[in-house]
Design a protein around this motif. Structure first.
Motif, short mmCIF file in Angstrom:
data_model
loop_
_atom_site.label_atom_id
_atom_site.label_comp_id
_atom_site.label_asym_id
_atom_site.label_seq_id
_atom_site.Cartn_x
_atom_site.Cartn_y
_atom_site.Cartn_z
N GLN A 182 0.40 3.28 13.15
CA GLN A 182 -0.76 3.21 13.04
C GLN A 182 -1.38 2.01 12.94
N VAL A 183 -0.86 1.47 11.78
CA VAL A 183 -1.48 0.00 11.51
C VAL A 183 -1.00 -1.09 12.51
N ARG A 210 -14.36 -4.62 3.05
CA ARG A 210 -14.81 -5.19 4.58
C ARG A 210 -15.65 -6.71 4.32
N GLY A 237 -9.08 -1.96 3.64
CA GLY A 237 -10.02 -2.97 4.75
C GLY A 237 -11.31 -2.29 4.79
N LYS A 238 -11.57 -1.04 4.18
CA LYS A 238 -13.06 -0.38 4.31
C LYS A 238 -13.50 -1.03 2.92
N ALA A 289 -0.33 3.81 5.43
CA ALA A 289 -1.52 3.31 6.20
C ALA A 289 -2.77 3.71 5.77
N ALA A 290 -2.97 5.01 5.27
CA ALA A 290 -4.19 5.30 4.84
C ALA A 290 -4.82 4.29 3.72
N TYR A 304 0.85 -1.14 -0.10
CA TYR A 304 -0.08 0.08 -0.02
C TYR A 304 0.93 1.44 -0.06
N SER A 344 -4.03 1.14 3.07
CA SER A 344 -4.29 -0.11 3.97
C SER A 344 -5.70 0.15 4.50
N ALA A 345 -5.97 1.23 4.97
CA ALA A 345 -7.33 1.20 5.67
C ALA A 345 -8.34 1.52 4.55
N ALA A 364 -3.68 -1.14 15.28
CA ALA A 364 -5.14 -1.70 14.85
C ALA A 364 -4.73 -3.13 14.81
#
Length: 111
Positions: free
Chosen positions: A96-97, A69, A65-66, A58-59, A55, A61-62, A100
């Motif tokens: 950050q990752v 989902r 995830g979204k 981190a944004a 990625y 990868s987030a 989580a």
């Protein structure tokens, strides 16, 4: 820079075909995710799989995830994560990752 994940997954007994069907959809879906640079699936034996993911940060990868989902939930119903590794540097948001995903092994970039 970028952030990488190495995720080992074992398909549940009798669920290899279902696992591969969901995993295929998951991989295909990443083609439209702007923060995802690479998302590939490998296998060293029937039922044993390794996702290698890259990625932007981190944004990214987030966002994956979204966006994924529902498919990730389906994948969790037919397989179990046996190892999760995160590779990256501070600027990539690896901390950050890691916050989580507390069970992950973190490999911090040295230089």
């Amino acid at each position: 820079m970028s952030i990488y994940f190495r995720v080992e997954v074992k398909a549940n007994d009798g669920k290899i075909a279902e696992f591969e069907q969901v995993a295929k959809a998951l991989v295909a879906g990443t083609a439209d995710e702007p923060g995802t640079l690479s998302y590939r699936l490998f296998s060293d034996a029937p039922g044993n799989y390794t996702f290698i993911e890259e990625y932007v940060d981190a944004a990214g990868s987030a966002a994956h995830g979204k966006a994924a989902r529902e498919l990730l939930g389906q994948l969790g119903a037919v397989g179990e994560i046996t190892r999760f590794e995160i590779f990256g540097g501070e600027a990539d948001g690896v901390e950050q990752v890691a916050a989580a995903i507390p069970t992950a092994t973190i490999h911090r970039q040295v230089f």
